[in-house]
Design a protein around this motif. Structure first.
Motif, mmCIF file in Angstrom:
data_model
loop_
_atom_site.group_PDB
_atom_site.id
_atom_site.type_symbol
_atom_site.label_atom_id
_atom_site.label_comp_id
_atom_site.label_asym_id
_atom_site.label_seq_id
_atom_site.Cartn_x
_atom_site.Cartn_y
_atom_site.Cartn_z
ATOM 1 N N MET A 40 -3.385 -26.894 -29.940
ATOM 2 C CA MET A 40 -3.737 -26.918 -28.810
ATOM 3 C C MET A 40 -3.123 -27.906 -28.107
ATOM 4 O O MET A 40 -2.889 -29.059 -28.540
ATOM 5 N N VAL A 41 -2.392 -27.595 -26.656
ATOM 6 C CA VAL A 41 -1.571 -28.457 -25.885
ATOM 7 C C VAL A 41 -2.634 -28.536 -24.783
ATOM 8 O O VAL A 41 -3.087 -27.905 -24.115
ATOM 9 N N LEU A 42 -2.704 -29.829 -24.230
ATOM 10 C CA LEU A 42 -3.470 -30.372 -23.256
ATOM 11 C C LEU A 42 -2.929 -30.775 -22.038
ATOM 12 O O LEU A 42 -2.127 -31.819 -22.002
ATOM 13 N N ARG A 43 -2.588 -29.696 -21.226
ATOM 14 C CA ARG A 43 -1.828 -30.284 -19.686
ATOM 15 C C ARG A 43 -2.507 -30.252 -18.392
ATOM 16 O O ARG A 43 -3.233 -28.940 -18.117
ATOM 17 N N ARG A 44 -2.663 -31.006 -17.778
ATOM 18 C CA ARG A 44 -3.035 -31.210 -16.625
ATOM 19 C C ARG A 44 -4.906 -30.738 -16.688
ATOM 20 O O ARG A 44 -5.421 -29.986 -15.865
ATOM 21 N N ALA A 45 -5.345 -31.053 -17.855
ATOM 22 C CA ALA A 45 -6.753 -30.940 -18.173
ATOM 23 C C ALA A 45 -6.963 -29.332 -18.539
ATOM 24 O O ALA A 45 -8.091 -28.965 -18.680
ATOM 25 N N GLU A 46 -5.983 -28.467 -18.790
ATOM 26 C CA GLU A 46 -5.906 -27.134 -18.911
ATOM 27 C C GLU A 46 -5.644 -27.052 -20.663
ATOM 28 O O GLU A 46 -4.793 -27.671 -20.990
ATOM 29 N N ASN A 47 -6.470 -26.302 -21.148
ATOM 30 C CA ASN A 47 -6.135 -26.031 -22.682
ATOM 31 C C ASN A 47 -5.158 -24.874 -22.814
ATOM 32 O O ASN A 47 -5.320 -23.910 -22.284
ATOM 33 N N ILE A 48 -3.808 -25.012 -23.464
ATOM 34 C CA ILE A 48 -2.955 -24.013 -23.669
ATOM 35 C C ILE A 48 -2.800 -23.797 -25.300
ATOM 36 O O ILE A 48 -2.542 -24.873 -26.037
ATOM 37 N N TYR A 49 -3.009 -22.635 -25.628
ATOM 38 C CA TYR A 49 -3.161 -22.438 -27.140
ATOM 39 C C TYR A 49 -1.629 -21.660 -27.326
ATOM 40 O O TYR A 49 -1.398 -20.668 -26.928
ATOM 41 N N PRO A 50 -0.924 -22.447 -27.999
ATOM 42 C CA PRO A 50 0.508 -21.841 -28.453
ATOM 43 C C PRO A 50 0.562 -20.414 -28.896
ATOM 44 O O PRO A 50 1.525 -19.360 -28.665
ATOM 45 N N GLY A 51 -0.447 -19.972 -29.879
ATOM 46 C CA GLY A 51 -0.532 -18.761 -30.530
ATOM 47 C C GLY A 51 -0.476 -17.518 -29.551
ATOM 48 O O GLY A 51 -0.078 -16.198 -29.812
ATOM 49 N N LEU A 52 -1.108 -17.945 -28.387
ATOM 50 C CA LEU A 52 -1.078 -16.697 -27.244
ATOM 51 C C LEU A 52 0.123 -16.130 -26.983
ATOM 52 O O LEU A 52 0.201 -15.053 -26.400
ATOM 53 N N TYR A 53 1.042 -17.327 -26.920
ATOM 54 C CA TYR A 53 2.123 -16.979 -25.963
ATOM 55 C C TYR A 53 3.409 -17.113 -26.952
ATOM 56 O O TYR A 53 4.760 -16.290 -26.536
ATOM 57 N N GLU A 54 3.405 -17.435 -27.995
ATOM 58 C CA GLU A 54 4.663 -17.619 -28.776
ATOM 59 C C GLU A 54 5.413 -16.519 -29.167
ATOM 60 O O GLU A 54 6.514 -16.270 -29.327
ATOM 61 N N PRO A 55 4.579 -15.503 -29.581
ATOM 62 C CA PRO A 55 4.969 -14.098 -30.068
ATOM 63 C C PRO A 55 5.946 -13.570 -28.780
ATOM 64 O O PRO A 55 7.196 -12.872 -29.067
ATOM 65 N N ALA A 56 5.731 -13.649 -27.512
ATOM 66 C CA ALA A 56 6.624 -13.102 -26.433
ATOM 67 C C ALA A 56 7.954 -13.768 -26.429
ATOM 68 O O ALA A 56 8.922 -13.320 -25.637
ATOM 69 N N LEU A 57 8.276 -14.990 -26.921
ATOM 70 C CA LEU A 57 9.572 -15.552 -27.003
ATOM 71 C C LEU A 57 10.470 -14.888 -27.896
ATOM 72 O O LEU A 57 11.457 -15.451 -28.078
ATOM 73 N N HIS A 58 10.142 -13.926 -28.922
ATOM 74 C CA HIS A 58 10.911 -13.975 -30.133
ATOM 75 C C HIS A 58 11.436 -12.593 -29.742
ATOM 76 O O HIS A 58 11.241 -11.310 -30.200
ATOM 77 N N LEU A 59 12.649 -12.688 -28.672
ATOM 78 C CA LEU A 59 13.465 -11.845 -28.139
ATOM 79 C C LEU A 59 14.398 -11.560 -29.196
ATOM 80 O O LEU A 59 14.639 -12.222 -30.283
#
Length: 489
Positions: free
Chosen positions: A382-401
């Protein structure tokens, strides 16, 4: 406590309940107690009569914090519904996956959350909102003012209200990590939700007639139930500081990034959702706060531990002191050193999974001889940015163009204590045109909504182990070095 809140609102019908601030900094009464109670009853009647919702049904809610959102939650709790909290800033792909998992019988959304096309597109962009087309959501109703193109309005219908639902059951679904193909959601029961609010009440002890500054559900309910008024924090730092000067709140709840821009406080200050070091808490006290508390809380268990600035400053050992677990909370360590928590306020289960009394926090920790918790870093991605939790696994698949060999999202320490910058590290395939690839990546990056990375870098993704999986720690170091080199250039 929610039934007690309903009675308190009726008893003090003319008393201000929720306060806001104008663009000039003037205080506005957004709802009086009686108005909030009427709105909650009206929504309960509409959901029960017009939409036929019954105990156990799931209600999706994408409504900005405020009196209407609170009234919707009170109405849902009265009827025994389970509220699925939908975050419009997660992006349409993630949101659709979450809706497929929760299967709400009805979705309630305000006009801003529906601003996805036509005249409203610029508004949606400025607000960081992105919902999929309404037809993909199933039945939708609009809460609050209805703009052109929005779903039909949810019109309050307070007649023939059913009594308060008696018994336990699912109360709230909050989505956390997972992937778009397999999202993960935390489920809290009615009894667990009540236990969490009792813990907040016992910790903070809000008093009748006071003003409390904060906007979350766990601030609004205990404060209003105690007879205090709640002021929603202004968005800009300048107006927020003016709010504190004018209202002189007895209790203030703000995340660390919001505290850092302020120079005056009153009463007691509470902060969480991101690391709050002894330096920050000490500065808050020097700026006028009587006490400054760091609260350790998770989506799965709120709150879990708390520590006051003076105790934190006296800690001289390694790690981040969180304090003692709050009453009812049990803490232990796994064999790998991960902090595990349990207690009456812990989540019931993850949606689609079996109940488990112990919450895996994803944080490494140690327990002192007197039972205090000291964190030693995170175990998970998990990445913590401006007190918001961001989970890479949610978004990484969309980058595999096409043209992308491998892509990861990593956090790089930011200038602010405990905060991170989110970086997309993309490894192009051999011979790929990087200029065209960068342009093609704009589409999936835009669909990430509020999780859009702060930077995009092209480089080989470091690998490790016999399985040659991405080495996220090494990738984060590589990105940090590349960004530092950019700043020096």
């Amino acid at each position: 406590m929610l039934e007690h809140l309903a009675r308190t609102l009726r008893q003090g019908a003319d008393r201000p309940a929720v306060l806001g601030t104008s663009r000039t900094g003037a205080t506005r009464v957004l709802a009086r107690c009686g108005e909030l109670a009427d709105l909650a009853d009206g929504y309960a009647g509409a959901l029960h009569q017009r939409y036929g919702l019954r105990p156990g049904d799931t209600l999706g809610v994408a409504v900005r914090p405020g009196p209407r959102a609170l009234a919707v939650l009170l109405a849902a709790y009265r009827l025994g519904l389970c509220t699925a909290v939908l975050d419009p800033s997660a992006g349409p792909d993630v949101l659709l996956a979450r809706l497929s998992l929760a299967e709400p019988a009805l979705v309630l959304a305000d006009a801003a959350a529906q601003a996805v096309a036509g005249w409203a597109q610029p508004l949606a962009g400025r607000a960081g909102l992105a919902l999929p087309p309404l037809a993909a959501l199933g039945p939708v109703a609009t809460v609050g003012p209805r703009a052109p193109g929005c779903a039909p309005a949810l019109r309050p219908a307070p007649t023939a209200l059913p009594g308060w639902h008696d018994g336990d059951g699912d109360a709230v679904i909050v989505f956390t990590s997972g992937t778009t193909s397999s999202p993960r959601a935390v489920v809290h029961s009615r009894s667990g939700l009540a236990a969490g609010m009792r813990t907040v009440t016992d910790l903070v002890r809000p008093q009748p007639g006071e003003t409390v500054l904060g906007g979350t559900f766990f601030v609004l309910v205990p404060s209003l139930a105690a007879g205090a008024a709640v002021a929603l924090p202004a968005r800009s730092t300048r107006l927020l500081q003016r709010q504190i000067h004018r209202l002189r709140p007895s209790e203030t709840y703000l995340i660390p990034p919001r505290l850092r821009g302020l120079d005056t406080f009153t009463g007691r200050v509470w902060t969480g959702s991101a690391p709050a070091g002894a330096d920050l808490l000490g500065r808050v006290k020097r700026a006028g706060a009587r006490e400054a508390w760091g609260v350790y809380a998770l989506t799965e268990l709120f709150p879990a531990a708390a520590v006051e600035a003076s105790e934190k400053a006296a800690h001289s050992g390694d790690g981040d002191l969180l304090g003692h677990p709050l009453p009812g909370v049990e803490a232990r360590l796994s064999s790998e050193g991960e902090l595990l928590l349990s207690g009456p306020a812990a989540r019931s289960r993850y949606l689609g999974e079996q109940p488990d009394p112990w919450v895996r926090t994803g944080d490494r920790a140690r327990l002192t001889t007197d039972g205090r918790i000291v964190l030693g870093g995170r175990c998970k991605d998990m990445v913590l940015r401006r007190a918001e939790n961001i989970y890479p696994g949610l978004y990484e698949p969309a980058l595999h163009l096409p043209g992308v060999e491998l892509a990861v999202l990593v956090g790089v320490p930011a200038a602010e204590e405990g905060d991170e910058r989110l970086v997309a590290l993309v490894q192009p395939q051999a011979g790929a045109d990087r200029r065209r690839l960068r342009a093609a990546l704009e589409t999936p990056l835009a669909r990430m909504g509020g999780a859009r990375p702060d930077a995009l870098l092209f480089a080989d993704v470091p690998l490790s182990g016999r399985s040659r999986k991405p080495d996220r720690a090494a990738a984060a170091r590589l990105c940090a070095q590349a960004l530092a080199a950019r700043r020096r250039a």
